[in-house]
Motif scaffolding. Sequence first.
Motif, PDB file in Angstrom:
ATOM      1  N   SER A   1       0.843  -1.187   0.000  1.00 27.00           N
ATOM      2  CA  SER A   1       0.000   0.000   0.000  1.00 27.00           C
ATOM      3  C   SER A   1       0.883   1.243   0.000  1.00 27.00           C
ATOM      4  O   SER A   1       1.716   1.410   0.895  1.00 27.00           O
ATOM      5  CB  SER A   1      -0.886  -0.036   1.247  1.00 27.00           C
ATOM      6  OG  SER A   1      -1.763   1.059   1.225  1.00 27.00           O
ATOM      7  N   HIS A   2       0.733   2.073  -1.019  1.00 29.46           N
ATOM      8  CA  HIS A   2       1.525   3.302  -1.152  1.00 29.46           C
ATOM      9  C   HIS A   2       3.030   3.061  -1.116  1.00 29.46           C
ATOM     10  O   HIS A   2       3.794   3.904  -0.667  1.00 29.46           O
ATOM     11  CB  HIS A   2       1.127   4.315  -0.067  1.00 29.46           C
ATOM     12  CG  HIS A   2      -0.341   4.610  -0.059  1.00 29.46           C
ATOM     13  ND1 HIS A   2      -0.971   5.284  -1.081  1.00 29.46           N
ATOM     14  CD2 HIS A   2      -1.328   4.270   0.820  1.00 29.46           C
ATOM     15  CE1 HIS A   2      -2.265   5.379  -0.821  1.00 29.46           C
ATOM     16  NE2 HIS A   2      -2.510   4.764   0.308  1.00 29.46           N
ATOM     17  N   ASP A   3       3.462   1.895  -1.558  1.00 25.82           N
ATOM     18  CA  ASP A   3       4.890   1.594  -1.572  1.00 25.82           C
ATOM     19  C   ASP A   3       5.137   0.423  -2.532  1.00 25.82           C
ATOM     20  O   ASP A   3       4.199  -0.222  -2.988  1.00 25.82           O
ATOM     21  CB  ASP A   3       5.357   1.216  -0.163  1.00 25.82           C
ATOM     22  CG  ASP A   3       6.864   1.410   0.004  1.00 25.82           C
ATOM     23  OD1 ASP A   3       7.524   1.871  -0.944  1.00 25.82           O
ATOM     24  OD2 ASP A   3       7.364   1.108   1.096  1.00 25.82           O
TER      25      ASP A   3
ATOM     26  N   ARG B   1       7.683  -3.091  -3.228  1.00 22.33           N
ATOM     27  CA  ARG B   1       8.596  -4.062  -2.612  1.00 22.33           C
ATOM     28  C   ARG B   1       9.934  -3.939  -3.329  1.00 22.33           C
ATOM     29  O   ARG B   1      10.117  -4.486  -4.427  1.00 22.33           O
ATOM     30  CB  ARG B   1       8.044  -5.472  -2.778  1.00 22.33           C
ATOM     31  CG  ARG B   1       6.777  -5.716  -1.994  1.00 22.33           C
ATOM     32  CD  ARG B   1       6.336  -7.163  -2.135  1.00 22.33           C
ATOM     33  NE  ARG B   1       5.120  -7.435  -1.409  1.00 22.33           N
ATOM     34  CZ  ARG B   1       5.065  -7.824  -0.133  1.00 22.33           C
ATOM     35  NH1 ARG B   1       6.179  -7.999   0.548  1.00 22.33           N
ATOM     36  NH2 ARG B   1       3.907  -8.044   0.446  1.00 22.33           N
ATOM     37  N   ARG B   2      10.861  -3.256  -2.695  1.00 19.92           N
ATOM     38  CA  ARG B   2      12.118  -2.933  -3.375  1.00 19.92           C
ATOM     39  C   ARG B   2      13.095  -4.095  -3.425  1.00 19.92           C
ATOM     40  O   ARG B   2      14.119  -4.033  -4.113  1.00 19.92           O
ATOM     41  CB  ARG B   2      12.753  -1.715  -2.704  1.00 19.92           C
ATOM     42  CG  ARG B   2      11.822  -0.503  -2.811  1.00 19.92           C
ATOM     43  CD  ARG B   2      12.317   0.777  -2.238  1.00 19.92           C
ATOM     44  NE  ARG B   2      11.193   1.684  -2.024  1.00 19.92           N
ATOM     45  CZ  ARG B   2      10.577   2.366  -2.993  1.00 19.92           C
ATOM     46  NH1 ARG B   2      10.954   2.246  -4.241  1.00 19.92           N
ATOM     47  NH2 ARG B   2       9.554   3.160  -2.716  1.00 19.92           N
TER      48      ARG B   2
ATOM     49  N   GLU C   1      13.243  -2.217  -6.993  1.00 22.08           N
ATOM     50  CA  GLU C   1      14.025  -1.102  -6.456  1.00 22.08           C
ATOM     51  C   GLU C   1      14.056   0.079  -7.423  1.00 22.08           C
ATOM     52  O   GLU C   1      14.030   1.236  -7.022  1.00 22.08           O
ATOM     53  CB  GLU C   1      15.452  -1.580  -6.185  1.00 22.08           C
ATOM     54  CG  GLU C   1      16.271  -0.569  -5.409  1.00 22.08           C
ATOM     55  CD  GLU C   1      17.725  -0.993  -5.247  1.00 22.08           C
ATOM     56  OE1 GLU C   1      18.036  -2.177  -5.522  1.00 22.08           O
ATOM     57  OE2 GLU C   1      18.536  -0.126  -4.884  1.00 22.08           O
TER      58      GLU C   1
ATOM     59  N   LYS D   1       2.525  -4.871   7.855  1.00 20.01           N
ATOM     60  CA  LYS D   1       2.648  -4.141   6.594  1.00 20.01           C
ATOM     61  C   LYS D   1       1.256  -3.743   6.107  1.00 20.01           C
ATOM     62  O   LYS D   1       0.266  -4.382   6.454  1.00 20.01           O
ATOM     63  CB  LYS D   1       3.344  -5.010   5.545  1.00 20.01           C
ATOM     64  CG  LYS D   1       4.796  -5.285   5.915  1.00 20.01           C
ATOM     65  CD  LYS D   1       5.623  -5.752   4.735  1.00 20.01           C
ATOM     66  CE  LYS D   1       7.067  -5.944   5.198  1.00 20.01           C
ATOM     67  NZ  LYS D   1       7.955  -6.431   4.149  1.00 20.01           N
TER      68      LYS D   1
END
Lengths: 199, 199
Positions: free
Chosen positions: A47-49, A51-52, A75, B178
């Motif tokens: 959510s709002h990100d 997975r780098r 990334e 998360k």
Amino acid sequence: MILRMRTFVIVAHKAVTTPKFSLNDLPGGAGRMDIIARCINASLFLSHDLRRDVDTCAVLLGDPSPPVTIRFNGEKVRYLSPDERSAAALIKKALEKGAPPTGEEESTPGVHISKCSFADVIESLDNIVYLHEDGEDIRKADLKGDEAYVLSDHQNLTPEEEAILEKKGARKVSLGKKLYHADHCIVMVNHELDLREVK
Amino acid sequence: MILRMRTFVIVAHKAVTTPKFSLNDLPGGAGRMDIIARCINASLFLSHDLRRDVDTCAVLLGDPSPPVTIRFNGEKVRYLSPDERSAAALIKKALEKGAPPTGEEESTPGVHISKCSFADVIESLDNIVYLHEDGEDIRKADLKGDEAYVLSDHQNLTPEEEAILEKKGARKVSLGKKLYHADHCIVMVNHELDLREVK
């Protein structure tokens, strides 16, 4: 191709290898490209990100010039939104750029295209996990979170593809006795690994 | 509105309540209708099958005439494919039909439209579970599988919406620390309940 951390590999048996597909018809004319778009979403979005620490490779095996592998790097990826059209548009851009004769090329930030076959991709990876209903229960399996998880689209892996995994020593891990869409499987794997991380 | 077995309720704060949106622009002009389409997919699809014991209600709160609730019934639904456009097209057809002054109307098989508000939908349900990061760990929670799970789109529930849940005695259950997209949460809930079923 440098792959690190967690990887998802999706075999797209019918997804086209030309940019000449319509974003308005991903399931039909693009050879179930909708599945691949959802797998990219499932593997990379929080959510709002993003997975780098995740790389997602889609091995496209449809006409006219398979194989083509598109790699999304969590990334570095930019211009990716959660909707199917967004991921498909980045795949289209990669196919427009075209794969170099050897190695891979970046088409947009964090998206790479190559002529890698499924065998090439698997050969470049370690700790392969084949998600299969007959495997070991994922909740009991010894997983570190840096494995490469292999899934198929709406068709099963072929015996030849399974042989490639077996030769590489892939482990079978199961998400249960029900059969799920590939993108749902990816969500379940990420969730299991998330819960282990925070313990 | 008869709701039975497992239910998912998604609050779509911006999703439009007119059929005049483009299937080519679900995230923009349609008010993040892409999220709702993915939630319908996540709640109803198994591989080559549908979850026939699931009802999914999307409460659309966008312009021009909120609220509108669209209910997908897993037992009866037809013409639904996994891609976002497919679910969105059925929502569009429901909005074209329009909601009756009272009760709900079937627009296509298994898809129903009504003027129910979020409060109406919650009032009609029992065993409400509010998925929230501060809740009880889902793996330890006492769940039977016939609960109504409430999720929000890209925006949090408002204090007023949370008050409706609290008044109805909703339990908070957590998927971990998360934060996830709503459709991913639905996949995780279905998976947890699947694993309990087969034990």
